[in-house]
Design a protein around this motif. Sequence first.
Motif, PDB file in Angstrom:
ATOM      1  N   UNK A 168       0.838  -1.196   0.000  1.00  0.00           N
ATOM      2  CA  UNK A 168       0.000   0.000   0.000  1.00  0.00           C
ATOM      3  C   UNK A 168       0.877   1.252   0.000  1.00  0.00           C
ATOM      4  N   UNK A 169       1.908   1.249   0.836  1.00  0.00           N
ATOM      5  CA  UNK A 169       2.764   2.434   0.987  1.00  0.00           C
ATOM      6  C   UNK A 169       3.760   2.557  -0.155  1.00  0.00           C
ATOM      7  N   UNK A 170       4.291   1.444  -0.647  1.00  0.00           N
ATOM      8  CA  UNK A 170       5.230   1.557  -1.767  1.00  0.00           C
ATOM      9  C   UNK A 170       4.500   1.997  -3.039  1.00  0.00           C
ATOM     10  N   UNK A 171       3.286   1.489  -3.261  1.00  0.00           N
ATOM     11  CA  UNK A 171       2.496   1.958  -4.407  1.00  0.00           C
ATOM     12  C   UNK A 171       2.166   3.441  -4.261  1.00  0.00           C
ATOM     13  N   UNK A 172       1.849   3.847  -3.056  1.00  0.00           N
ATOM     14  CA  UNK A 172       1.538   5.238  -2.721  1.00  0.00           C
ATOM     15  C   UNK A 172       2.723   6.134  -3.082  1.00  0.00           C
ATOM     16  N   UNK A 173       3.925   5.720  -2.640  1.00  0.00           N
ATOM     17  CA  UNK A 173       5.127   6.518  -2.895  1.00  0.00           C
ATOM     18  C   UNK A 173       5.409   6.650  -4.390  1.00  0.00           C
ATOM     19  N   UNK A 174       5.285   5.552  -5.123  1.00  0.00           N
ATOM     20  CA  UNK A 174       5.528   5.603  -6.572  1.00  0.00           C
ATOM     21  C   UNK A 174       4.516   6.514  -7.265  1.00  0.00           C
ATOM     22  N   UNK A 175       3.295   6.477  -6.809  1.00  0.00           N
ATOM     23  CA  UNK A 175       2.247   7.324  -7.386  1.00  0.00           C
ATOM     24  C   UNK A 175       2.580   8.809  -7.164  1.00  0.00           C
ATOM     25  N   UNK A 176       3.008   9.150  -5.949  1.00  0.00           N
ATOM     26  CA  UNK A 176       3.316  10.541  -5.637  1.00  0.00           C
ATOM     27  C   UNK A 176       4.531  11.027  -6.412  1.00  0.00           C
ATOM     28  N   UNK A 224       5.607   9.891  -9.304  1.00  0.00           N
ATOM     29  CA  UNK A 224       5.218  10.048 -10.715  1.00  0.00           C
ATOM     30  C   UNK A 224       4.473  11.363 -10.917  1.00  0.00           C
ATOM     31  N   UNK A 225       3.780  11.804  -9.892  1.00  0.00           N
ATOM     32  CA  UNK A 225       3.059  13.075  -9.946  1.00  0.00           C
ATOM     33  C   UNK A 225       3.885  14.277  -9.531  1.00  0.00           C
ATOM     34  N   UNK A 226       5.198  14.072  -9.270  1.00  0.00           N
ATOM     35  CA  UNK A 226       6.135  15.152  -8.928  1.00  0.00           C
ATOM     36  C   UNK A 226       5.789  15.847  -7.609  1.00  0.00           C
ATOM     37  N   UNK A 227       5.169  15.118  -6.670  1.00  0.00           N
ATOM     38  CA  UNK A 227       5.005  15.652  -5.324  1.00  0.00           C
ATOM     39  C   UNK A 227       6.381  15.827  -4.694  1.00  0.00           C
ATOM     40  N   UNK A 228       6.515  16.871  -3.874  1.00  0.00           N
ATOM     41  CA  UNK A 228       7.793  17.076  -3.184  1.00  0.00           C
ATOM     42  C   UNK A 228       8.036  15.997  -2.145  1.00  0.00           C
ATOM     43  N   UNK A 229       6.967  15.618  -1.430  1.00  0.00           N
ATOM     44  CA  UNK A 229       7.175  14.628  -0.390  1.00  0.00           C
ATOM     45  C   UNK A 229       5.877  14.104   0.163  1.00  0.00           C
ATOM     46  N   UNK A 230       6.024  13.196   1.112  1.00  0.00           N
ATOM     47  CA  UNK A 230       4.904  12.744   1.920  1.00  0.00           C
ATOM     48  C   UNK A 230       5.223  13.094   3.360  1.00  0.00           C
ATOM     49  N   UNK A 234     -10.481  10.477   0.081  1.00  0.00           N
ATOM     50  CA  UNK A 234     -10.628   9.078  -0.351  1.00  0.00           C
ATOM     51  C   UNK A 234      -9.375   8.732  -1.147  1.00  0.00           C
ATOM     52  N   UNK A 235      -8.587   7.803  -0.621  1.00  0.00           N
ATOM     53  CA  UNK A 235      -7.323   7.454  -1.277  1.00  0.00           C
ATOM     54  C   UNK A 235      -7.470   6.153  -2.059  1.00  0.00           C
ATOM     55  N   UNK A 236      -6.765   6.079  -3.218  1.00  0.00           N
ATOM     56  CA  UNK A 236      -5.796   7.036  -3.754  1.00  0.00           C
ATOM     57  C   UNK A 236      -6.386   8.098  -4.679  1.00  0.00           C
TER      58      UNK A 236
END
Length: 453
Positions: free
Chosen positions: A38-46, A48-54, A399-401
Amino acid sequence: MTREIRFNAFDMNCVGHIQQGLWAHPRDQSHRYAQLHYWTDYAKRLEAGLFDGIFLADVLGVNDVFGGSNAAALRGAVQVPVNDPLLLVPAMAAVTEHLSFGVTANLTHEPPFVFARRMSTLDHLTGGRIGWNIVTGYLDSAAKAIGLGGMAAHDDRYDLADEYMEVMYRLWEASWEDDAVVFDRANHVYADPAKVHKVHHRGKQYGIEAIHLCEPSPQRTPVLYQAGSSTRGRQFAATHAECVFVNGQKTEGVKGIVDDIRARAVEYGRNAEDVKVFVGATIVTGRTEKEAREKFEDYRAYASSEGALVHAAGSLGIDFAKYDLDEPIETGKSSAIVSNVEAMTRTAGPQWTKRKLLDQMVLGSRQAPMIGSAEQIADNLVAWMDEAGVDGFNLSRTVVPECFDDIIELVIPILQERGLYKTGYREGPFREKLFGTPRLPSRHIAARYRITG
């Protein structure tokens, strides 16, 4: 001149974080919080979207102020059960290259020597992508869980935090010289003992005599976050913080906090631009305003009013279960999150009632959502940047993701077209991406503890 907007996903290693009740939505995946994928998919998604961080929040207690019991928190999964956020970071770092990680850790509950090693380890394992959100706690249940009678007074906790930071700076910045590691295989010398120094500290709260156990990590000191914007919190932020997280429903109130923290930073010998400010935001968007409104109404059907009051009771230090809907609420002097009380007073006025609070808690939190088409959301974000002087946003999940997918697919391209959002990551550690250098500048208080000469 408008600056580049920065985004952090704002979450917690639990089922219900800020928007209480939305875990019950049939498309929400937060119940998978205990699954590593859940968290590794979350990180890859962010990434790919060029988020600075979580930005991963945390608490070490239970929200048991409401009704004097933890029952409502447990029923509604209001930040309980909750797992350790730090253990997620290496896994997420392993599947990303640039995404950074801000983690909340309570300094009241862990000796500085032990925690310094944990953060240095994370800085090594992430290649310099770790930040620490410095908190002193606010729940009596957390203090009692580790054997204390209850939380210390609000300002006393910041006094303790100042000394804690001094010890941390000594460990991170003054124990190992930059060239202490020689890695000389031929002579079997890994580190030069003459360049590794014991830290000596005897203070009111802490005493230490030891070397730091870790060799220098990419950033040495992690990027420093701080989220308190009370008067004492602002003083602490101006002294230590590089990134400040604020909450507020009105730009003028947030601007006052931002301007004050930066002015104080300058008084302490820092530059105003040494402090970046992120404001909490909740976004519900779509291709059209109608689509966004329909999505909001769908989400709203699952929001929990009781869960919102449970969370508010814990963070404000007020038992809302004692009050009728229109009965005036006595705020008084709280040892909880003073800045939250001040922010609520700015929004609801000096005379609170439970009805007023519930009118604001449309998605299960005190944070009013931004609702609109992607164009409208982009306009709103830019207005916040221009009017409040903030640098970016901590975007809490609904509602994630899909909530982050909507921002990545719909909002970010508009901001990129306007030249307000990056189209690729900068190289380097977290601090270098934010400020242009991997190490704290010489004008930061940490620099006074560095080895010189």
